[in-house]
Design a protein around this motif. Sequence first.
Motif, PDB file in Angstrom:
ATOM      1  N   VAL A   1     -36.715 -11.512  76.355  1.00 30.43           N
ATOM      2  CA  VAL A   1     -37.094 -12.487  75.339  1.00 30.43           C
ATOM      3  C   VAL A   1     -35.827 -13.217  74.896  1.00 30.43           C
ATOM      4  O   VAL A   1     -34.812 -12.585  74.584  1.00 30.43           O
ATOM      5  N   GLU A   2     -35.875 -14.538  74.906  1.00 30.71           N
ATOM      6  CA  GLU A   2     -34.723 -15.361  74.521  1.00 30.71           C
ATOM      7  C   GLU A   2     -34.821 -15.776  73.060  1.00 30.71           C
ATOM      8  O   GLU A   2     -35.912 -15.781  72.475  1.00 30.71           O
ATOM      9  N   ASP A   3     -33.682 -16.170  72.487  1.00 32.46           N
ATOM     10  CA  ASP A   3     -33.693 -16.768  71.158  1.00 32.46           C
ATOM     11  C   ASP A   3     -34.602 -17.987  71.224  1.00 32.46           C
ATOM     12  O   ASP A   3     -34.586 -18.725  72.213  1.00 32.46           O
ATOM     13  N   GLY A   4     -35.384 -18.184  70.205  1.00 34.08           N
ATOM     14  CA  GLY A   4     -36.275 -19.341  70.180  1.00 34.08           C
ATOM     15  C   GLY A   4     -37.642 -19.062  70.786  1.00 34.08           C
ATOM     16  O   GLY A   4     -38.487 -19.949  70.832  1.00 34.08           O
ATOM     17  N   ALA A   5     -37.881 -17.840  71.272  1.00 34.35           N
ATOM     18  CA  ALA A   5     -39.205 -17.493  71.800  1.00 34.35           C
ATOM     19  C   ALA A   5     -40.233 -17.680  70.684  1.00 34.35           C
ATOM     20  O   ALA A   5     -39.948 -17.424  69.514  1.00 34.35           O
ATOM     21  N   ARG A   6     -41.419 -18.164  71.062  1.00 30.13           N
ATOM     22  CA  ARG A   6     -42.455 -18.435  70.060  1.00 30.13           C
ATOM     23  C   ARG A   6     -43.815 -17.970  70.554  1.00 30.13           C
ATOM     24  O   ARG A   6     -44.073 -17.943  71.757  1.00 30.13           O
ATOM     25  N   GLN A   7     -44.671 -17.645  69.607  1.00 26.97           N
ATOM     26  CA  GLN A   7     -46.035 -17.242  69.936  1.00 26.97           C
ATOM     27  C   GLN A   7     -47.016 -18.397  69.750  1.00 26.97           C
ATOM     28  O   GLN A   7     -47.955 -18.540  70.516  1.00 26.97           O
ATOM     29  N   VAL A   8     -46.800 -19.236  68.754  1.00 24.74           N
ATOM     30  CA  VAL A   8     -47.649 -20.403  68.537  1.00 24.74           C
ATOM     31  C   VAL A   8     -46.896 -21.617  69.053  1.00 24.74           C
ATOM     32  O   VAL A   8     -45.769 -21.893  68.622  1.00 24.74           O
ATOM     33  N   VAL A   9     -47.521 -22.308  70.010  1.00 24.20           N
ATOM     34  CA  VAL A   9     -46.866 -23.438  70.678  1.00 24.20           C
ATOM     35  C   VAL A   9     -47.822 -24.625  70.744  1.00 24.20           C
ATOM     36  O   VAL A   9     -49.016 -24.494  70.458  1.00 24.20           O
ATOM     37  N   GLU A  10     -47.300 -25.745  71.161  1.00 23.59           N
ATOM     38  CA  GLU A  10     -48.111 -26.946  71.340  1.00 23.59           C
ATOM     39  C   GLU A  10     -48.841 -26.881  72.684  1.00 23.59           C
ATOM     40  O   GLU A  10     -48.318 -26.293  73.643  1.00 23.59           O
ATOM     41  N   PRO A  11     -50.020 -27.502  72.795  1.00 22.06           N
ATOM     42  CA  PRO A  11     -50.672 -27.599  74.096  1.00 22.06           C
ATOM     43  C   PRO A  11     -49.722 -28.259  75.095  1.00 22.06           C
ATOM     44  O   PRO A  11     -49.014 -29.207  74.746  1.00 22.06           O
ATOM     45  N   GLY A  12     -49.699 -27.738  76.309  1.00 24.03           N
ATOM     46  CA  GLY A  12     -48.836 -28.312  77.345  1.00 24.03           C
ATOM     47  C   GLY A  12     -47.453 -27.699  77.416  1.00 24.03           C
ATOM     48  O   GLY A  12     -46.638 -28.092  78.243  1.00 24.03           O
ATOM     49  N   THR A  13     -47.181 -26.710  76.560  1.00 23.88           N
ATOM     50  CA  THR A  13     -45.896 -26.010  76.629  1.00 23.88           C
ATOM     51  C   THR A  13     -45.854 -25.167  77.898  1.00 23.88           C
ATOM     52  O   THR A  13     -46.845 -24.539  78.267  1.00 23.88           O
ATOM     53  N   VAL A  14     -44.721 -25.175  78.575  1.00 25.22           N
ATOM     54  CA  VAL A  14     -44.501 -24.269  79.700  1.00 25.22           C
ATOM     55  C   VAL A  14     -43.733 -23.086  79.130  1.00 25.22           C
ATOM     56  O   VAL A  14     -42.618 -23.242  78.638  1.00 25.22           O
ATOM     57  N   ALA A  15     -44.371 -21.924  79.155  1.00 19.83           N
ATOM     58  CA  ALA A  15     -43.788 -20.738  78.535  1.00 19.83           C
ATOM     59  C   ALA A  15     -43.720 -19.601  79.552  1.00 19.83           C
ATOM     60  O   ALA A  15     -44.469 -19.590  80.536  1.00 19.83           O
ATOM     61  N   PHE A  16     -42.812 -18.655  79.292  1.00 16.93           N
ATOM     62  CA  PHE A  16     -42.714 -17.465  80.137  1.00 16.93           C
ATOM     63  C   PHE A  16     -43.048 -16.261  79.289  1.00 16.93           C
ATOM     64  O   PHE A  16     -42.373 -15.973  78.296  1.00 16.93           O
ATOM     65  N   TRP A  17     -44.108 -15.564  79.691  1.00 19.83           N
ATOM     66  CA  TRP A  17     -44.576 -14.377  78.984  1.00 19.83           C
ATOM     67  C   TRP A  17     -43.828 -13.181  79.536  1.00 19.83           C
ATOM     68  O   TRP A  17     -44.116 -12.693  80.626  1.00 19.83           O
ATOM     69  N   THR A  18     -42.822 -12.699  78.787  1.00 18.25           N
ATOM     70  CA  THR A  18     -41.965 -11.614  79.280  1.00 18.25           C
ATOM     71  C   THR A  18     -42.725 -10.299  79.435  1.00 18.25           C
ATOM     72  O   THR A  18     -42.404  -9.511  80.309  1.00 18.25           O
ATOM     73  N   ASP A  19     -43.740 -10.073  78.614  1.00 15.18           N
ATOM     74  CA  ASP A  19     -44.515  -8.832  78.722  1.00 15.18           C
ATOM     75  C   ASP A  19     -45.312  -8.764  80.021  1.00 15.18           C
ATOM     76  O   ASP A  19     -45.660  -7.684  80.480  1.00 15.18           O
ATOM     77  N   GLY A  20     -45.639  -9.910  80.596  1.00 12.05           N
ATOM     78  CA  GLY A  20     -46.457  -9.939  81.807  1.00 12.05           C
ATOM     79  C   GLY A  20     -45.767 -10.525  83.016  1.00 12.05           C
ATOM     80  O   GLY A  20     -46.397 -10.716  84.057  1.00 12.05           O
ATOM     81  N   ASP A  21     -44.458 -10.848  82.891  1.00 10.30           N
ATOM     82  CA  ASP A  21     -43.700 -11.482  83.977  1.00 10.30           C
ATOM     83  C   ASP A  21     -44.432 -12.715  84.498  1.00 10.30           C
ATOM     84  O   ASP A  21     -44.486 -12.966  85.707  1.00 10.30           O
ATOM     85  N   ALA A  22     -45.012 -13.484  83.588  1.00 14.15           N
ATOM     86  CA  ALA A  22     -45.910 -14.567  83.977  1.00 14.15           C
ATOM     87  C   ALA A  22     -45.542 -15.899  83.336  1.00 14.15           C
ATOM     88  O   ALA A  22     -45.009 -15.944  82.228  1.00 14.15           O
ATOM     89  N   LEU A  23     -45.866 -16.966  84.059  1.00 14.35           N
ATOM     90  CA  LEU A  23     -45.803 -18.298  83.491  1.00 14.35           C
ATOM     91  C   LEU A  23     -47.080 -18.480  82.688  1.00 14.35           C
ATOM     92  O   LEU A  23     -48.175 -18.144  83.165  1.00 14.35           O
TER      93      LEU A  23
END
Length: 131
Positions: A61-83
């Motif tokens: 998990v990096e600094d700035g990781a967020r749970q609530v994001v805008e639609p269209g955000t490209v995020a990396f879910w560290t718990d699931g090794d997933a985009l």
Amino acid sequence: MQPTPEQPQTSIRISWPAGHTTATVEDTPTSRALLGRLPLTSTAQTWGEEVYFDTGLSARVEDGARQVVEPGTVAFWTDGDALALPYGPTPISRGDECRLASPCNLLGRLDGDPRVLATVRGGDPVRVELA
């Protein structure tokens, strides 16, 4: 005050049987690791109005990781090794927000309308490559 140099960006293409989209990815530790694995293919899963898929990449998990994001955000879910690609509410959202399963590393944004992801079906093959 000195102007800050623009952060390097890279474009990726995400495709599935019914369509494709592109995204602009910022220069972060997780995005650099992801870009080093491209092209990659995976199997799409959906969770409410979010598409996610395994990348075979492990990241912290990096600094700035967020749970609530805008639609269209490209995020990396560290718990699931997933985009994770949210385009609307998930089962744990409050109202219309995009609430991810847990705080995710923010990598960039989809170009164009994120609702194109509504054509992704669970089990679809997904390919991510440099655009």
